[in-house]
Every structure is written in structure tokens, then in C-alpha cells.
Design an enzyme around this catalytic site. Structure first.
Site, PDB file in Angstrom:
ATOM      1  N   HIS A 269     -19.901  58.367 -25.167  1.00 23.20           N
ATOM      2  CA  HIS A 269     -18.986  57.461 -25.887  1.00 23.20           C
ATOM      3  C   HIS A 269     -17.566  57.569 -25.327  1.00 23.20           C
ATOM      4  O   HIS A 269     -16.609  57.873 -26.048  1.00 23.20           O
ATOM      5  CB  HIS A 269     -19.002  57.754 -27.379  1.00 23.20           C
ATOM      6  CG  HIS A 269     -18.652  56.541 -28.206  1.00 23.20           C
ATOM      7  ND1 HIS A 269     -19.165  56.305 -29.458  1.00 23.20           N
ATOM      8  CD2 HIS A 269     -17.829  55.485 -27.946  1.00 23.20           C
ATOM      9  CE1 HIS A 269     -18.676  55.168 -29.948  1.00 23.20           C
ATOM     10  NE2 HIS A 269     -17.870  54.666 -29.041  1.00 23.20           N
ATOM     11  N   LEU A 270     -17.441  57.238 -24.035  1.00 24.50           N
ATOM     12  CA  LEU A 270     -16.157  57.360 -23.340  1.00 24.50           C
ATOM     13  C   LEU A 270     -15.426  56.028 -23.186  1.00 24.50           C
ATOM     14  O   LEU A 270     -14.413  55.972 -22.486  1.00 24.50           O
ATOM     15  CB  LEU A 270     -16.382  57.962 -21.936  1.00 24.50           C
ATOM     16  CG  LEU A 270     -16.936  59.389 -21.876  1.00 24.50           C
ATOM     17  CD1 LEU A 270     -17.089  59.823 -20.425  1.00 24.50           C
ATOM     18  CD2 LEU A 270     -16.048  60.358 -22.634  1.00 24.50           C
ATOM     19  N   GLY A 271     -15.926  54.978 -23.822  1.00 24.78           N
ATOM     20  CA  GLY A 271     -15.323  53.656 -23.616  1.00 24.78           C
ATOM     21  C   GLY A 271     -13.836  53.609 -23.852  1.00 24.78           C
ATOM     22  O   GLY A 271     -13.102  52.914 -23.149  1.00 24.78           O
ATOM     23  N   ALA A 272     -13.349  54.368 -24.825  1.00 16.42           N
ATOM     24  CA  ALA A 272     -11.910  54.368 -25.139  1.00 16.42           C
ATOM     25  C   ALA A 272     -11.213  55.607 -24.612  1.00 16.42           C
ATOM     26  O   ALA A 272     -10.032  55.819 -24.907  1.00 16.42           O
ATOM     27  CB  ALA A 272     -11.720  54.275 -26.649  1.00 16.42           C
TER      28      ALA A 272
ATOM     29  N   ALA B  57     -21.251  49.014 -26.318  1.00 13.78           N
ATOM     30  CA  ALA B  57     -20.782  48.405 -27.565  1.00 13.78           C
ATOM     31  C   ALA B  57     -20.969  49.361 -28.740  1.00 13.78           C
ATOM     32  O   ALA B  57     -20.039  50.067 -29.141  1.00 13.78           O
ATOM     33  CB  ALA B  57     -21.515  47.089 -27.810  1.00 13.78           C
TER      34      ALA B  57
ATOM     35  N   ASP C 189     -23.371  54.183 -23.045  1.00 10.96           N
ATOM     36  CA  ASP C 189     -22.231  54.981 -23.504  1.00 10.96           C
ATOM     37  C   ASP C 189     -22.322  55.271 -24.993  1.00 10.96           C
ATOM     38  O   ASP C 189     -21.556  56.074 -25.510  1.00 10.96           O
ATOM     39  CB  ASP C 189     -20.919  54.234 -23.194  1.00 10.96           C
ATOM     40  CG  ASP C 189     -19.687  55.043 -23.534  1.00 10.96           C
ATOM     41  OD1 ASP C 189     -19.627  56.226 -23.120  1.00 10.96           O
ATOM     42  OD2 ASP C 189     -18.778  54.521 -24.219  1.00 10.96           O
TER      43      ASP C 189
ATOM     44  N   ARG D  70     -13.580  39.668 -26.828  1.00 11.89           N
ATOM     45  CA  ARG D  70     -12.482  40.058 -25.954  1.00 11.89           C
ATOM     46  C   ARG D  70     -12.948  41.009 -24.852  1.00 11.89           C
ATOM     47  O   ARG D  70     -12.568  40.859 -23.692  1.00 11.89           O
ATOM     48  CB  ARG D  70     -11.365  40.690 -26.775  1.00 11.89           C
ATOM     49  CG  ARG D  70     -10.898  39.776 -27.907  1.00 11.89           C
ATOM     50  CD  ARG D  70      -9.732  40.354 -28.652  1.00 11.89           C
ATOM     51  NE  ARG D  70      -8.509  40.214 -27.874  1.00 11.89           N
ATOM     52  CZ  ARG D  70      -7.390  40.844 -28.158  1.00 11.89           C
ATOM     53  NH1 ARG D  70      -7.339  41.679 -29.173  1.00 11.89           N
ATOM     54  NH2 ARG D  70      -6.315  40.668 -27.428  1.00 11.89           N
TER      55      ARG D  70
ATOM     56  N   GLU E 255     -25.005  59.880 -32.918  1.00 12.89           N
ATOM     57  CA  GLU E 255     -24.120  60.576 -31.992  1.00 12.89           C
ATOM     58  C   GLU E 255     -23.637  61.877 -32.613  1.00 12.89           C
ATOM     59  O   GLU E 255     -23.137  61.860 -33.746  1.00 12.89           O
ATOM     60  CB  GLU E 255     -22.933  59.665 -31.625  1.00 12.89           C
ATOM     61  CG  GLU E 255     -23.359  58.424 -30.866  1.00 12.89           C
ATOM     62  CD  GLU E 255     -22.194  57.538 -30.440  1.00 12.89           C
ATOM     63  OE1 GLU E 255     -21.036  57.860 -30.766  1.00 12.89           O
ATOM     64  OE2 GLU E 255     -22.458  56.508 -29.775  1.00 12.89           O
TER      65      GLU E 255
ATOM     66  N   ASP F 233     -23.518  33.621 -26.892  1.00  8.01           N
ATOM     67  CA  ASP F 233     -22.659  33.851 -28.051  1.00  8.01           C
ATOM     68  C   ASP F 233     -22.572  32.531 -28.791  1.00  8.01           C
ATOM     69  O   ASP F 233     -21.864  31.618 -28.370  1.00  8.01           O
ATOM     70  CB  ASP F 233     -21.267  34.323 -27.627  1.00  8.01           C
ATOM     71  CG  ASP F 233     -20.438  34.813 -28.812  1.00  8.01           C
ATOM     72  OD1 ASP F 233     -20.589  34.236 -29.909  1.00  8.01           O
ATOM     73  OD2 ASP F 233     -19.655  35.758 -28.646  1.00  8.01           O
TER      74      ASP F 233
END
Length: 526
Positions: free
Chosen positions: A278-281, A230, A255, A149, A260, A169
């Protein structure tokens, strides 16, 4: 009832929780020992990514009914231990997909145009236009590894920049990729040698850990750039730093990291590396969605109602009693289908035969999809997003029920159509014990296990002994073995359960030694 929140949660989510429960926010409890000491009086625990919910924490939570992760990943929650104790684990699988895709594009642009470096230089009083010359995205090739997605959303946005988008994939049908305007590559190597930019969108699993190492980086084009939003651990960070320092790669944007916080990574000393923590969200919209979704899931769980975002539904309520024992079997059969498939899935038919067909079996179909999709997509799969993910990948899903079962009181049988043919598996329960009854058209009876190996070969003396010898030489213990054959001297199937995963090189050694026509190592849900 009491709810403990150990990390920041949106005000909207907290407000929903406070309508029905006593809510304590304790951001000092991310350490497992401190959390284990405090969890006793709480009915629900809400965490994000920094709190480690270990077996010890779950054991100490004598009143605990649900652990909720306000986000997607569940790397920090011991789901297996929670399931054993009957504790639901839920997440918010649709909360941050857009945010993750947009952050990927942000890093792609920042890396291509040296934005962070130029910003820092100008703030320091240096006007260095020539030094920070970048490259355009238009006309370049973006290679996406993992067309789930998030990967699909990144592809859509990259196409709008005029990029050529290719992807690898093995679980996405070629027709589906074409509909997205993406050229599907037959192998990771084929993607790496063509791409100007490579973007990773995979879960971290035993199969993907270290996927991009020194060899893979050496295959990338001179001056190519790597983006990873990811999971940490998919890329060998030491090898990546060396490839950039040596001038082979033009840079990277990361990211996520193997550990971490990452400490003093060698990547931090390279000017052409862009990093974020780790700012993806980390958007207001994603956090609001995660907070409100998780609040609703906790409310349902504590009310004893059906919890659609549960990743271990067998620990929950509101599933028909005749159906509940088959949830684990259905999920494992789905995973087995994916593991045995040669190509991308096109369709899955779920047949429920015998007395079980008298009940509502739709949740079993969802369990099959969860098992089939979990090994191959980036985000954790739940009973809500499983049919959505299947539809996005062009997988047709059908259900058949019949109260007539020839050989068993109840039977769950799956038929999957792939790009390279059909895969059939079936199973039943003997008392409460799961049994596989058919694999690839061969009838057999064996208990499914975490680690399994299946191979087909021409029936002849000595094969069983040779397989056992090779695995033993590599320290792999065989727990059980079953053999089925069409006829003496004909095609045969061997199924093994083993105590540890079988590495690819060992599989190839077995294949060559016994002239196996196919061999698969499969990891089933615990």
C-alpha cells in the site's frame, strides 16, 4: 487545546499544529481499545490508514471536535457515528493523486519487465537474462476501470508510452473521454476482452466489492495482466491467483489487498506477481501535502471556522442557520439524481425556492455535487474538490434562486441532463423531516431512506402485490411504499424504502414480473 496523532505525520504538518496546540504523537494507539482508553482529553485526532476510529472511540472522545485523516480514504473512520455526535471528519483529498498515478505506472512497468524478479535474482548471484524477458507497453491496450482523477492521470501517462487507452466509467461523458484521448467502452466486459493490461481505479463500495471475480478474469485476454492500486476487495484474490497459476493471465501487480496486512496470500507464491505494501501515497511530496493540509483543517475546525475539506459539513460551523438543515437533503437529492440517471451526467441545475433563497445557498450546491459524485469517483468527495471533479468530468453546474415557491415554504429542486435524457428530483423539509416531493416528473411525498427502489411501469391491478411478494420471498423487508401515476392505466412510478440493498438479480426478477420500463436500486448517504 490538545491534538493526538497516532501515525506518522510530516514534520511540516506537525510544526504547523504545534504553533497553536499541544500535540502528542502516540504511534502505539492504532488499536481501537487502546485509543478509546486514551482519547478522553483530546480535542482533535489525526490518523492515517492503520488506526480504526470506531463508534466506541468516538463515544470515549468526550472533548473530540474533529477527526482528521492524513490522506484520502476513510474506510477506517466511522463517519456516520462521528456525524451523529457532531464531530467533523476531514481528509486531504488532493494530497496523493499524482503519487497514486505514478505508482500505478511504476507497477505497470515493473510487471511488464519483471524488474523485481530480475533484481532479486541478480542480488542472489544469478544472471538470468532469458528467463526475465518482458513485454513492451508501446502498441498495447490499457483498459482503465474508473476514469476519475487518478485514472485520468494514468491514461495521460500511458498515452505517452504509445499505448492505446480504453476505459469503462458509466459516469464519464463520451465527449470528455475523447478529449483525453481515451475510447470509452459500453461495459466492463467490452473492456476486459480487449485489454492487454487492466488497471483499476474505483472506490470500494457494496457495488464494486468483488467486481473482478473468476468470470471477469476469464474474459481477459490470454496473457493479460492486472494492476490494482485502488482498494483491496475489488478483486477476488483467490480467483486471481488461480487464473495466473493456470497460465490464463500473464501476471498481476497489486498495491492493495482485501485485508491489510494480507498474511500469507497465495499471490505471494507466484513469481509473475509484483506486490507492494500500500505505497500509492508513500512519497515525500504526498505526505508533506497531506500533513500541511490536515494541519490547516484541524486549525480551522478547532477555531470553529468553515472547514472546506470536511466530508460531513453538517457537523461543522459557519453555515447559515437557515441553510444548515437542508445540507443532508441536498446531498441525498444529488445521490438520487446519479442513481436514477441512465447515462453520464452532463449538467446539474440546482434550484432553491422559497425563503431559503434569501440566504447564501452556494454550500447547498456543493452538497448536491458531493452527493452526486461520491458514488461514482475513486476519492472521497469534499466541498472543495466537488466542483473540481465536476469540471474535470465536463459536468456543467448552475444555481437558480427564487423566493417564490408554489406549494412549499422551501424547496430544493434538481434537474440533471444526462447522455440519455433528463432526471428531475425535488425535496423539502417538513419541520426537520426530509421529504421527497418529485421524482422523475411524478409528484409524491415520501421520506428518503438509506436503501430505496424506484420503478416505472404501466398502471394496472396486481403490480403492488407482485412487487411485495417477490421482495418478501427474497427476505427483503419493505419499510414504506409510495405510488404516483400520470392517469389511471398510464405510466406509474413506485418508490419503496427497504431495510437492505436489493441485489441485481432480484431487481431483474421484479422487472420481468411487472414488465417495468425501468428499475433502480439506490443507496443514499446515511
Amino acid at each position: 487545546m490538545r491534538v493526538l496523532v497516532t501515525e506518522p505525520l510530516s514534520e511540516a504538518g506537525l510544526a504547523l499544529l504545534r504553533r497553536d496546540f499541544q500535540v502528542d504523537v502516540r504511534e502505539d494507539l492504532t488499536d481501537p481499545e487502546a485509543l478509546a482508553a486514551a482519547i478522553g482529553p483530546y480535542d482533535a485526532l489525526i490518523v492515517r490508514s492503520q488506526t480504526r476510529v470506531t463508534a466506541r472511540v468516538l463515544e470515549a472522545g468526550e472533548r473530540l471536535k474533529v477527526v482528521a485523516r492524513a490522506g484520502i480514504g476513510l474506510d477506517n473512520v466511522d463517519v456516520e457515528a462521528a456525524t451523529r455526535r457532531g464531530i467533523l471528519v476531514v481528509n486531504a483529498p488532493q494530497s496523493n493523486i499524482v503519487s497514486a498515478a505514478e505508482h500505478t505506472i511504476a507497477l505497470l512497468l515493473a510487471q511488464a519487465r519483471n524488474i523485481p524478479q530480475a533484481h532479486a535474482a541478480l542480488r542472489a548471484g544469478r544472471w538470468e537474462r532469458a528467463r526475465y524477458q518482458g513485454v513492451e507497453l508501446a502498441g498495447k491496450t490499457l483498459g482503465i476501470v474508473g476514469l476519475g482523477r487518478v485514472g485520468a492521470m494514468v491514461a495521460q501517462r500511458a498515452l505517452a508510452f504509445g499505448m492505446r487507452v480504453i476505459a469503462h466509467d458509466p459516469y464519464v461523458p463520451r465527449e470528455r473521454a475523447r478529449e483525453m484521448g481515451v475510447d470509452l467502452m459500453p461495459s466492463l466486459e467490452a473492456l476486459l476482452v480487449q485489454s492487454d493490461f487492466v488497471s483499476l481505479h474505483l472506490p470500494r463500495t457494496p457495488q464494486t466489492e468483488g467486481l473482478i471475480g473468476a468470470h471477469e478474469l476469464s474474459l481477459m485476454k490470454e496473457g493479460a495482466r492486472l494492476v490494482n492500486t485502488a482498494r483491496g476487495g475489488i478483486v477476488d484474490e483467490e480467483a486471481l491467483a488461480k487464473a495466473i497459476a493456470d497460465g490464463h493471465l500473464g501476471g498481476a501487480a497489486l498495491d492493495v489487498f482485501a485485508q491489510e496486512p494480507p498474511g500469507d496470500s497465495p499471490l505471494f507464491h507466484l513469481e509473475n506477481v509484483v506486490v507492494t505494501p500500500h505505497l500509492g501515497a508513500a512519497t515525500a511530496e504526498a505526505q508533506d501535502k497531506a500533513g500541511t493540509q490536515i494541519a490547516e483543517m484541524v486549525r480551522l475546525a478547532l477555531a470553529g471556522e468553515f472547514v472546506p475539506y470536511a466530508v460531513n459539513l453538517s457537523a461543522g460551523a459557519e453555515v447559515p442557520e437557515v441553510v444548515r438543515p437542508f445540507l443532508g437533503l441536498a446531498e441525498r437529492l444529488g445521490a438520487l439524481c446519479t442513481g436514477l440517471a441512465d447515462g453520464a451526467l452532463r449538467s446539474i441545475e440546482c434550484a432553491f425556492l422559497g425563503r431559503i433563497a434569501e440566504a447564501d445557498t452556494r454550500v447547498l450546491t456543493l452538497a448536491v455535487l458531493k452527493g452526486a459524485l461520491s458514488p461514482i469517483v475513486h476519492e472521497p468527495v469534499s466541498f472543495v474538490n466537488a466542483p473540481i471533479i465536476a469540471a474535470e468530468r465536463g459536468i456543467a453546474v448552475s444555481e437558480v434562486r427564487s423566493t417564490v415557491s408554489r406549494d412549499y415554504v422551501n424547496l430544493v429542486a434538481l434537474r440533471a441532463e444526462t447522455e440519455d435524457g433528463e432526471v428531475e428530483v425535488a425535496g423539502t423539509l417538513v419541520g426537520r423531516r426530509e421529504r421527497l416531493t418529485q421524482v422523475l416528473g411524478f409528484e409524491l411525498e415520501m421520506a428518503p431512506a438509506r436503501y430505496m427502489v424506484f420503478l416505472t411501469y404501466e398502471d394496472r391491478p396486481g403490480v403492488i402485490g407482485r412487487v411485495g411478494t417477490i421482495l418478501g420471498e427474497h427476505g427483503i423487508n419493505i419499510a414504506t411504499m409510495e405510488v404516483a401515476r400520470e392517469a389511471a392505466g398510464g405510466l406509474a412510478l413506485m418508490g419503496l424504502t427497504v431495510d437492505s440493498p436489493v441485489p441485481p438479480d432480484v431487481l431483474e426478477e421484479v422487472r420481468g414480473a411487472v414488465r417495468a420500463s425501468a428499475i433502480r436500486s439506490i443507496v443514499l448517504p446515511a
